[in-house]
Design an enzyme around this catalytic site. Structure first.
Site, short mmCIF file in Angstrom:
data_model
loop_
_atom_site.label_atom_id
_atom_site.label_comp_id
_atom_site.label_asym_id
_atom_site.label_seq_id
_atom_site.Cartn_x
_atom_site.Cartn_y
_atom_site.Cartn_z
N ASN A 208 13.84 -34.03 18.65
CA ASN A 208 12.79 -33.72 19.62
C ASN A 208 11.44 -33.51 18.93
O ASN A 208 10.41 -33.92 19.45
CB ASN A 208 13.16 -32.47 20.44
CG ASN A 208 13.95 -32.85 21.69
OD1 ASN A 208 14.30 -34.01 21.89
ND2 ASN A 208 14.25 -31.88 22.53
N ALA A 252 -0.15 -43.30 24.53
CA ALA A 252 -1.13 -42.21 24.55
C ALA A 252 -1.28 -41.72 25.99
O ALA A 252 -1.06 -42.47 26.94
CB ALA A 252 -2.45 -42.72 24.02
N CYS A 260 11.60 -29.42 27.76
CA CYS A 260 12.26 -29.55 26.45
C CYS A 260 11.28 -29.58 25.29
O CYS A 260 11.28 -28.67 24.46
CB CYS A 260 13.11 -30.81 26.44
SG CYS A 260 14.30 -30.81 27.78
#
Ligand code: UGA
Length: 433
Positions: A208, A252, A260
Site C-alpha cells: 500500500n 495524476a 486504506c
C-alpha cells in the site's frame, strides 16, 4: 471447510462471501446487531458491484450465514478469519483493541484446534501479540495456529480481486497452517507466496505504501508539468512503458483517499518510528498528497477569483468510482473549504449521496450532473465515474452560467474541450482557455 469471519465490514463480507462461493461453509459475524439483522434480510451495508447477488446466491445455497453470536461461530469452525476494523488513533497509530478482543474471545470459546488468520491490516508483529493473547486465555490448552493472510482487495472491484488475485500471501509458522491455507486457496489457481508471519504483515504495508508513493510521485511530476507547460499524461505514459515501472497507479489527480491508503501510510510511518526508523520517504508521500488537494483548491480560486457567493457544482463525492465510500475522500475537504469561503455548493454522485448527506451540511444534493451544473459558475470534477466521462457536454455548457470546468481527474480530452468552447483546467496538463 468450516470458516468463521469475525467482523463483517468491507473485507469480512467480501472474504466470507467469496469463500462461500468457493464451496466452504461460512459464518459471518459482527457485534453490530443492526448490521446482522439487515444482512439476514439481504440488505448489504456497502455498495460493491456484484456483492449483493453473490451473498444472495450463497445464502440460498446454505453456504453463508450471518450471526451476531461469536461463540457458536468459533466452535463450529476450523478456520477463523479476523477482519475487524483497525481505525487510526489521533497520532496515526492503529487501534488494535478490536483485534485483542477477538483474540480473547477465540481463546475463551475454543473447543479444539483452530487456525486463526489475521486479515485486517495490522502493524507488523500483531500476529505475535494475537498468539500470546490466545495463549494466555486458552485455559484448556487447545492447539491452535496463527497466520497472516493480508487482503489486497480494491473497493469497487473487490470480488474480482478476490477471485482473480495477482498473488495470495500466506504467513505461517507451522506445516499444518500452511497445508490448510494452501488447500483453501487452491481453487483460485493463483500464485501463492508462503512466508513467515512478520514478512506477510509487512508485505501488506509495503504494497500500500508503494502504491501511495507512485501516486504522490506522479502528482509531484504534475506540478512540474504545470510549471513548464508539459502534459503529465504523456510523461506517465512514457514512464509506464518501461516494464520496470509499469503504467498502473500513475494517474495524476487530487491525491489518494479512501479508508486504506491514508490510514495505512499513517500507521506505517508510526510503526517505523516505534522501531527506530524515520520513514522520511513516506512522510513526503503524505505531504505531497495533502499539498495536491491544496493545489486543487488554489486552482478553483485562481479561476473563479472570488469564491464568496459563487455557485459551484461538484461532480463526484466517493473517493473513487464504483463505490459509495466517502471516507477520507478529497471531496469532503474541498466542499467544506469552499463553503468556508462563502460558496454555494451543488453536488451529485451516482452512489455516494446518502452517505454524504450525513457529513455535508448546507449543500444542495442534485438528481444528476445537469441539475448540479444548472446556473453554476463552474463545474468541478472530483471522482472519475464513467457516467461523467459520458456526459452530454453541449448540454452541460448550455446550463452552466460560465463554461468553466475544473477537472481533478483529467477525464476529458483537451482538444474536444477547446472545440466545445470550454475554459478547461485539469491536473498537470496545459489549460484550455
Ligand atoms: C487500496 C489498494 O489498492 C488495495 O490493493 C488494498 O487491498 C486496499 O487499499 C486495502 O488496503 O484494503 P482502495 O483503497 O480500494 O485499495 O483504492 P485504490 O484503487 O488503491 O485507490 C486509492 C486512491 O488512490 C483513490 O482515491 C484513487 O482515486 C487514488 N488513485 C489511484 C490516484 O489518484 N491515482 C492512481 O493512479 C490510482
Amino acid at each position: 471447510m468450516n470458516i468463521s469471519i469475525i467482523g463483517s465490514g468491507y473485507v469480512g463480507l467480501v472474504t466470507g462471501t467469496c469463500l462461500a462461493e468457493l464451496g466452504n461453509k461460512v459464518i459471518c459475524t459482527d457485534c453490530n446487531a443492526e448490521k446482522i439483522r439487515h444482512l439476514k434480510k439481504g440488505i448489504v451495508p456497502i455498495y460493491e458491484p456484484g456483492l449483493e447477488d453473490l451473498i444472495k446466491k450463497n445464502v440460498d445455497k446454505k453456504r453463508l450465514i450471518f450471526s451476531q453470536e461469536i461463540k457458536p461461530a468459533i466452535q463450529k469452525s476450523e478456520i477463523i478469519f479476523i477482519t475487524v476494523g483497525t481505525p487510526s488513533r489521533e497520532n496515526g497509530e492503529a487501534d488494535l483493541t478490536g483485534i485483542e478482543n477477538v483474540a480473547r474471545n477465540i481463546a475463551h470459546y475454543m473447543n479444539g484446534y483452530k487456525l486463526v488468520v489475521e486479515k485486517s491490516t495490522v502493524p507488523v508483529q500483531t500476529g505475535e501479540r494475537v498468539k500470546q493473547t490466545i495463549d494466555i486465555y486458552n485455559h484448556k490448552k487447545h492447539k491452535f495456529d496463527v497466520a497472516s493472510n493480508p487482503e489486497f482487495l480494491r473497493e469497487g472491484s473487490a470480488i474480482n480481486d478476490f477471485m482473480h488475485p495477482d498473488r495470495i500471501v500466506i504467513g505461517i509458522e507451522s506445516k499444518k497452517a500452511r497445508d490448510i491455507l494452501l488447500n483453501l486457496y487452491k481453487p483460485l489457481k493463483a500464485p501463492i507466496l508462503v512466508t513467515d508471519i512478520k514478512s506477510a504483515e509487512l508485505i501488506k504495508h509495503a504494497a500500500n505504501s508503494f502504491l501511495a508513493t507512485k501516486i504522490s510521485f506522479i502528482n509531484a511530476i504534475s506540478q512540474i508539468c504545470e510549471r513548464v507547460g508539459a502534459d503529465v499524461e504523456k510523461v506517465a505514459k512514457g514512464m509506464g512503458l518501461d516494464k520496470r515501472i509499469g503504467d498502473f497507479f500513475l494517474d495524476a489527480g487530487i491525491g489518494y483517499g479512501g479508508s486504506c491508503l491514508p490510514k495505512d501510510i499513517d500507521a506505517f510511518i508510526n510503526i517505523s518510528e516505534e522501531l527506530g526508523y524515520d520513514f522520511v520517504l513516506l512522510k513526503a508521500v503524505r505531504q505531497v498528497n495533502e499539498e495536491q488537494k491544496e493545489e486543487f483548491m488554489r486552482k478553483i480560486e485562481d479561476n473563479l477569483w472570488i469564491i464568496q457567493d459563487k455557485t459551484i457544482a461538484i461532480l463526484g463525492l466517493a473517493f473513487k468510482p464504483n463505490t459509495d465510500d466517502i471516507r477520507s475522500a478529497p471531496s469532503i475537504d474541498i466542499v467544506k473549504k469552499l463553503q468556508e469561503k462563502g460558496a454555494r455548493i451543488k453536488v451529485y454522485d451516482p452512489c455516494a449521496m446518502e452517505k454524504a448527506k450525513a457529513v455535508l451540511k448546507g449543500v444542495k444534493f442534485c438528481k444528476d450532473a445537469y441539475e448540479a451544473a444548472r446556473a453554476s459558475d463552474c463545474l468541478v470534477i472530483i471522482t472519475d465515474w464513467n457516467e461523467f466521462k459520458e456526459l452530454d457536454l453541449k448540454r452541460i455548457k448550455k446550463v452552466l452560467r460560465h463554461p468553466l470546468i475544473i477537472d481533478g481527474r483529467n477525464i476529458y480530452d483537451r482538444q474536444q474541450m477547446k472545440q466545445l468552447g470550454f475554459k478547461y483546467v485539469s491536473v498537470g496538463r496545459p489549460k484550455v482557455i
